[in-house]
Design a protein around this motif. Structure first.
Motif, PDB file in Angstrom:
ATOM      1  N   GLN A 166      18.946 -13.329   3.650  1.00 28.67           N
ATOM      2  CA  GLN A 166      17.622 -13.416   4.257  1.00 28.67           C
ATOM      3  C   GLN A 166      17.452 -12.379   5.362  1.00 28.67           C
ATOM      4  N   ARG A 167      18.478 -12.202   6.186  1.00 30.80           N
ATOM      5  CA  ARG A 167      18.373 -11.225   7.271  1.00 30.80           C
ATOM      6  C   ARG A 167      18.229  -9.807   6.712  1.00 30.80           C
ATOM      7  N   THR A 168      19.046  -9.479   5.700  1.00 27.30           N
ATOM      8  CA  THR A 168      18.979  -8.133   5.120  1.00 27.30           C
ATOM      9  C   THR A 168      17.637  -7.883   4.455  1.00 27.30           C
ATOM     10  N   ALA A 169      17.145  -8.860   3.693  1.00 32.74           N
ATOM     11  CA  ALA A 169      15.867  -8.695   2.995  1.00 32.74           C
ATOM     12  C   ALA A 169      14.716  -8.524   3.973  1.00 32.74           C
ATOM     13  N   LEU A 170      14.714  -9.273   5.055  1.00 34.84           N
ATOM     14  CA  LEU A 170      13.618  -9.193   6.024  1.00 34.84           C
ATOM     15  C   LEU A 170      13.698  -7.915   6.858  1.00 34.84           C
ATOM     16  N   ILE A 171      14.905  -7.517   7.252  1.00 36.79           N
ATOM     17  CA  ILE A 171      15.053  -6.278   8.023  1.00 36.79           C
ATOM     18  C   ILE A 171      14.609  -5.080   7.190  1.00 36.79           C
ATOM     19  N   ALA A 172      14.965  -5.073   5.907  1.00 33.31           N
ATOM     20  CA  ALA A 172      14.553  -3.970   5.036  1.00 33.31           C
ATOM     21  C   ALA A 172      13.035  -3.900   4.935  1.00 33.31           C
ATOM     22  N   MET A 173      12.386  -5.052   4.827  1.00 33.09           N
ATOM     23  CA  MET A 173      10.928  -5.075   4.765  1.00 33.09           C
ATOM     24  C   MET A 173      10.318  -4.555   6.062  1.00 33.09           C
ATOM     25  N   ILE A 174      10.879  -4.959   7.202  1.00 28.66           N
ATOM     26  CA  ILE A 174      10.357  -4.516   8.498  1.00 28.66           C
ATOM     27  C   ILE A 174      10.494  -2.997   8.642  1.00 28.66           C
ATOM     28  N   ILE A 175      11.634  -2.457   8.210  1.00 26.69           N
ATOM     29  CA  ILE A 175      11.831  -1.001   8.289  1.00 26.69           C
ATOM     30  C   ILE A 175      10.787  -0.278   7.442  1.00 26.69           C
ATOM     31  N   GLY A 176      10.629  -0.710   6.205  1.00 26.88           N
ATOM     32  CA  GLY A 176       9.692  -0.038   5.313  1.00 26.88           C
ATOM     33  C   GLY A 176       8.252  -0.120   5.794  1.00 26.88           C
ATOM     34  N   LEU A 177       7.796  -1.300   6.203  1.00 25.84           N
ATOM     35  CA  LEU A 177       6.413  -1.451   6.642  1.00 25.84           C
ATOM     36  C   LEU A 177       6.167  -0.790   7.990  1.00 25.84           C
ATOM     37  N   THR A 178       7.191  -0.685   8.829  1.00 24.73           N
ATOM     38  CA  THR A 178       7.030   0.038  10.089  1.00 24.73           C
ATOM     39  C   THR A 178       6.779   1.520   9.831  1.00 24.73           C
ATOM     40  N   VAL A 179       7.543   2.097   8.927  1.00 22.40           N
ATOM     41  CA  VAL A 179       7.315   3.498   8.547  1.00 22.40           C
ATOM     42  C   VAL A 179       5.907   3.658   7.963  1.00 22.40           C
ATOM     43  N   SER A 180       5.504   2.716   7.130  1.00 20.28           N
ATOM     44  CA  SER A 180       4.172   2.765   6.540  1.00 20.28           C
ATOM     45  C   SER A 180       3.086   2.689   7.608  1.00 20.28           C
ATOM     46  N   ALA A 181       3.262   1.795   8.586  1.00 16.16           N
ATOM     47  CA  ALA A 181       2.267   1.654   9.648  1.00 16.16           C
ATOM     48  C   ALA A 181       2.176   2.909  10.506  1.00 16.16           C
ATOM     49  N   VAL A 182       3.322   3.483  10.851  1.00 16.61           N
ATOM     50  CA  VAL A 182       3.321   4.710  11.661  1.00 16.61           C
ATOM     51  C   VAL A 182       2.618   5.838  10.914  1.00 16.61           C
ATOM     52  N   ARG A 183       2.904   5.981   9.633  1.00 18.20           N
ATOM     53  CA  ARG A 183       2.271   7.034   8.840  1.00 18.20           C
ATOM     54  C   ARG A 183       0.762   6.851   8.787  1.00 18.20           C
TER      55      ARG A 183
END
Length: 205
Positions: A166-183
């Motif tokens: 659960q921690r790995t799956a959620l952290i991966a999602m946060i990383i990806g969507l953070t990059v998306s939001a910044v872009r």
């Protein structure tokens, strides 16, 4: 005696109305065209992201590493163009064709996370910056919900309840969507500046 003049007396002409000077109509803002340089950057960025993801899915590695790179890089690849994201989603099954035996838990991770990840991509394509929280809520809801109810559906389905999963799956999602939001924020700022410059140029013309 002469007859009175029957012609009507001339009416005073009303003063001509002064027309107000109309402000020049501003041209509608056109989104920036895809220049050859921008298209090349999208092509290289998408292909490099897919190559990195394929490397992690093909080579030996523990399932947390594969899970983290699969989710994060799929969301990031989607930023270069829609089809890069869907290709990255399919690369999650690349490990089954690798000479290295995939982790045993991957048979559970692939359909579980893949479905949630596909939902993230679909929501991302439906709008701009403000749809990202809904994509995050959908993904997190699936992961957390399966963690709570997986063992009730199948007593042997213990991986979704694993804290590392659960921690790995959620952290991966946060990383990806953070990059998306910044872009998307950077793109919004650049579009606003371009529109303001176009408006100023039209007013000064």
């Amino acid at each position: 005696m002469t007859a009175p003049d029957s012609a009507p007396a001339p009416q005073p002409t009303p003063p001509a109305r002064t027309r107000r000077a109309r402000r020049p109509r501003l041209p509608e803002f056109e989104p920036p065209r895809i220049t050859p340089g921008r298209a090349l950057a999208h092509l290289l960025g998408g292909l490099i992201t897919l190559a990195v993801l394929a490397y992690f899915q093909w080579t030996p590695g523990e399932w947390p590493v594969r899970l983290l790179t699969w989710v994060a890089l799929t969301i990031i690849a989607d930023e270069f163009d829609g089809w890069y994201g869907y290709v990255a989603l399919l690369l999650g099954g690349l490990g089954y064709f690798s000479p290295v035996t995939p982790p045993e838990q991957w048979t559970v991770i692939l359909p579980l996370v893949g479905g949630a990840l596909a939902g993230v991509l679909l929501i991302k394509h439906s709008g701009g910056l403000f749809v990202l929280p809904f994509a995050a809520a959908l993904y997190a809801g699936v992961i957390i919900g399966m963690g709570r109810f997986a063992t009730k559906l199948d007593g042997s389905l213990t991986l979704p309840t694993n804290e590392t999963f659960q921690r790995t799956a959620l952290i991966a999602m946060i990383i990806g969507l953070t990059v998306s939001a910044v872009r998307r924020i950077v793109s919004l700022i650049l579009h606003t500046r371009a529109r303001r410059a176009q408006r100023d140029a039209a007013l000064n013309a």
